[in-house]
Design an enzyme around this catalytic site. Sequence first.
Site, PDB file in Angstrom:
ATOM      1  N   CYS A 109     -19.624  -4.326 -27.651  1.00 12.89           N
ATOM      2  CA  CYS A 109     -20.440  -4.712 -26.655  1.00 12.89           C
ATOM      3  C   CYS A 109     -20.193  -5.343 -25.679  1.00 12.89           C
ATOM      4  O   CYS A 109     -20.310  -5.202 -23.968  1.00 12.89           O
ATOM      5  CB  CYS A 109     -21.767  -4.245 -26.902  1.00 12.89           C
ATOM      6  N   HIS A 117     -25.391   4.612 -28.344  1.00 10.35           N
ATOM      7  CA  HIS A 117     -23.575   4.634 -28.028  1.00 10.35           C
ATOM      8  C   HIS A 117     -22.603   4.979 -29.759  1.00 10.35           C
ATOM      9  O   HIS A 117     -23.114   4.369 -30.557  1.00 10.35           O
ATOM     10  CB  HIS A 117     -22.862   2.779 -28.286  1.00 10.35           C
ATOM     11  N   LYS A 125       5.548   5.892  -9.777  1.00 14.89           N
ATOM     12  CA  LYS A 125       4.114   4.266  -9.323  1.00 14.89           C
ATOM     13  C   LYS A 125       3.322   4.281 -11.011  1.00 14.89           C
ATOM     14  O   LYS A 125       2.335   5.097 -10.587  1.00 14.89           O
ATOM     15  CB  LYS A 125       3.510   3.880  -8.586  1.00 14.89           C
ATOM     16  N   ASP A 144     -19.547   4.181 -30.095  1.00 18.56           N
ATOM     17  CA  ASP A 144     -19.451   2.251 -30.705  1.00 18.56           C
ATOM     18  C   ASP A 144     -20.102   1.928 -31.852  1.00 18.56           C
ATOM     19  O   ASP A 144     -19.868   0.625 -32.879  1.00 18.56           O
ATOM     20  CB  ASP A 144     -19.337   1.151 -29.506  1.00 18.56           C
ATOM     21  N   ASP A 172       0.632  -1.043  -0.050  1.00 19.92           N
ATOM     22  CA  ASP A 172       0.132  -0.196  -0.144  1.00 19.92           C
ATOM     23  C   ASP A 172       0.671   0.850  -0.058  1.00 19.92           C
ATOM     24  O   ASP A 172      -0.009   2.388  -0.237  1.00 19.92           O
ATOM     25  CB  ASP A 172      -1.085   0.010   1.049  1.00 19.92           C
ATOM     26  N   ASP A 178     -20.384  -2.160 -21.662  1.00 17.74           N
ATOM     27  CA  ASP A 178     -21.728  -1.051 -20.870  1.00 17.74           C
ATOM     28  C   ASP A 178     -21.063  -0.771 -19.619  1.00 17.74           C
ATOM     29  O   ASP A 178     -21.753   0.612 -19.467  1.00 17.74           O
ATOM     30  CB  ASP A 178     -23.014  -1.499 -21.463  1.00 17.74           C
TER      31      ASP A 178
END
Length: 680
Positions: free
Chosen positions: A662, A489, A381, A491, A191, A369
Site C-alpha cells: 500500500c 483491496h 514507440k 492486495d 513529440d 492507492d
Amino acid sequence: MRRRAANLVHVFFTMTTKQRVVRVSAEQPSYVVCVLGTEISIDVHGSVPKGATSFDIRGTSGLRVTVIYNPKLTMPLESTTRWPLDSDVEVVVALNGPSSAVNDNKVRVSYYGPTGETLIANALLYITCMAISLDADTSRTGVVESNAINKTKWTWGPNGEGAVLLVNCDRDGPSSGNMDNAYPYVRSHSDLQDLSLLILNTHGPAGVFDNHKLVLHISMFDAARVRVFHAGDSASLSNYEHVLGSDRLSYTVGRTDGKGQHTFYAEGLAFPDADFKGLVSLHTTLLEHSSQNSPATPVFTDTVVFRVAPWIMTPNTQKPLEIFVCSIERGLNTNEKFLEAVKVLAEKANCKLTICPEVENRGDRWIQDEMEFGYVEAPHKSFPVVFDSPRNRGLKEFPFKRILGPDFGYVTREPKNGRVSSLDSFGNLDISPPVTVKGKAYPLGRILIGSSFPGSGSRKMVKIVRDFLYAQRVQPPIELYSDWLTVGHVDEFLSFVPAPDRKGFRLLLASPAACLKLFKEKQKEGYGNAALFEGLGRLGRITLNKLLADKLVHSDSKFVQSCIDWNRSILKRELGLSERDIIDIPQLFTLEGSTATALFPDMVNMIVLGKHLGIPKPFGPIVHGQCCLEENVRSLLEPLGLACTFIDDFFSYHILSGEIHCGTNVCREAFSFHWWNIMP
C-alpha cells in the site's frame, strides 16, 4: 479476352478491386480519371446509336480490356470479335500504370448494324490514370508499407494487419503545462516520435488537378479521437500544420506533378473506452468537379484504419525499474526507518528509488492507492503511462505534476459526481502474470479488481474506471470479492511472486486456516506462552494459548477463510491454476463490525522486486529465537529462489490499515510480447 461462367462466378466472389462505372456516347468523346488498382466498368448499352445491334471494343497499349460473359447465354458473333448488344455482356478496363500525360489512354467502342459490316458510330473514352495510395505501418514492422492491401480492416494476431496509434499522453514539450495531445500543434521534435507516420503517395500528370482535387478527411465520429499534422518542407516545428481534428474534418492536399509524396503524422487523443472501441479511420478521396456550378463528386477513396494502443498493466513478474515511496516526517507515525529499509531493498534489487517528500504528498503515504503504472506500445514507440486513480487525497497532484513528463504518459478517469469509495483506490487493482486457460492464452495476464459479493449490492469500483479497464481488451478483467475487508483491496489477500518452474509464478493467498494450523502446532510443541507483538512496547502481547482459546478468533477466521476461498475458486478457474500454483501465507484477520482487518502485519501485502521480497514483519511468536511466522514464510518462498526481507511497518503503516504494498509503488519493464499479436 473471354471468361466463362465458372470463371465469372470465381471472379465476382474473390475480386477485391474497386470499380467505377463510366458511360460512353457516340455523340461526343468521354473523359475519365481512373486510379491505378481500380477498374472501369464501361456502359456500352446506355447510349446505343439507332440501328446498332452489335459492338466491338479496343484499347491502347496501356490498358487491359476484358469482356465478361456467360457462354451458355452469349457467344461472340461468328468469326468476329463483335458482341450482340441484346446480350448480358460486361466490359471492364484496367490500367497498367500511371499516365504520363492527361488523356494518354483511349478506348474505342464501335457500333455496327444488323449485317455486321456497317459501322454506325464510334464512342471514344479518354482515360487518365493516377496512382494514389494512403499508407501507414499496416504490417506493424515500424516501417510504412507502400500500396498495402487490406488497409480498411484491422485484424488481431501474429498474422494480423492494421496500423497502431498511440495516445500522445506524455509531455515532451515545456515542463509546465498539459499532456502533449492537449495542444493542436507539435510541441517538440521529440513529440513527433509519439505520432504515427502516414504517407500519401501520388503519381500522375498535374493537369488532372485542373478539375480534380485530393482531400484528406475524417468522420465527425472519429474527429475527437485523432489529430493529423501535415509536414512542411522544413524541419521547423512551425511547418507541421494541423490539418485534421475535431474542428477540421477535411483538408485539400496541394497538387503535384509526376511522383509526389505528402507526409502526415497522426496523433491519438483518446484511449479505448465504453463509448469508443479504439478504431479510427483516415481517408483520402479524389474529387471531380465536372463544372464550376456543380458540387464535386468522388472518383476514388483510399482508407487506413488505425487501432489506438491500449493501456497495459505490468505484473510482479516483470522487471522492476523504479520504486516510489512517500516520506512522512511529522506526527507519531513517521516512516524514517521504513524508508531506510526500502532503500536497502532497492539497492539489492538494483532498482531506482524515488521518494515523494511530505510537501508533495501532504501527509498521504498510500502511494499504491493513488496510481498504477502501465505502458502503451506501437511498433515504432513505447513509453510508460501512469493511471491516476480517482481517490483524490493528499497525493492527488503527484502523478500529474511529478510523473508526467518526456516519454512518461498520464491517464485518469473520474466519475462526474465525484463520489468514490475505498474500492476505487488502486490497491484494489492488480494484474496476474501471463496465463493459459483451457487453451486460451492471456500473454499479458489478466487484470484483477475487487468488488462486492454477488447479490450484496455493496461497494464496487466506479463504473467509469471499470469500463476503461474492460475496454482495453488485451488483459480481460476478473472481478473478485474484496468488500469483506474494511479497506476492501485485493492486495490485502493476494500477491504474485516469480518462480522458476511451472507457470513461472506462484499465487500467494492469505490464509487464516494455515495460520491457525501453524499456531496449534507450536502450542503442541510446548510454546503456548510464546506471544504475538513481543517487543512492541506500547502494544499488549498476545500468547498463543490466549489467542487459540478465543472463540471470536476462530469464528472470524472461518468467515475470512470462506471469503478467500471464494476468490481462490475464481482465480483457479479464470487463471487456469491448480493447487500447486498457490501458496497459503499464514495470516489472521479480525472482524470490526461486518468487515475484516489484519490482526498482525499482512504478509501478502508485500513489494516484489525480482527475487527480492519486502514483506511486512509480522511480529509473530518467537520460537527458538526466531519468529515462527517469518520462518514459515521463508520455508515456503526461499525454495523458489526468492530472498525474503521482513520490514517493520507496524506503526508507520499497519496500524493505519495498510502495509508495504500500500505504501510503495513500482514501475516495471514492459512485456516483450506485442499486444496486437493477441487473439482477444
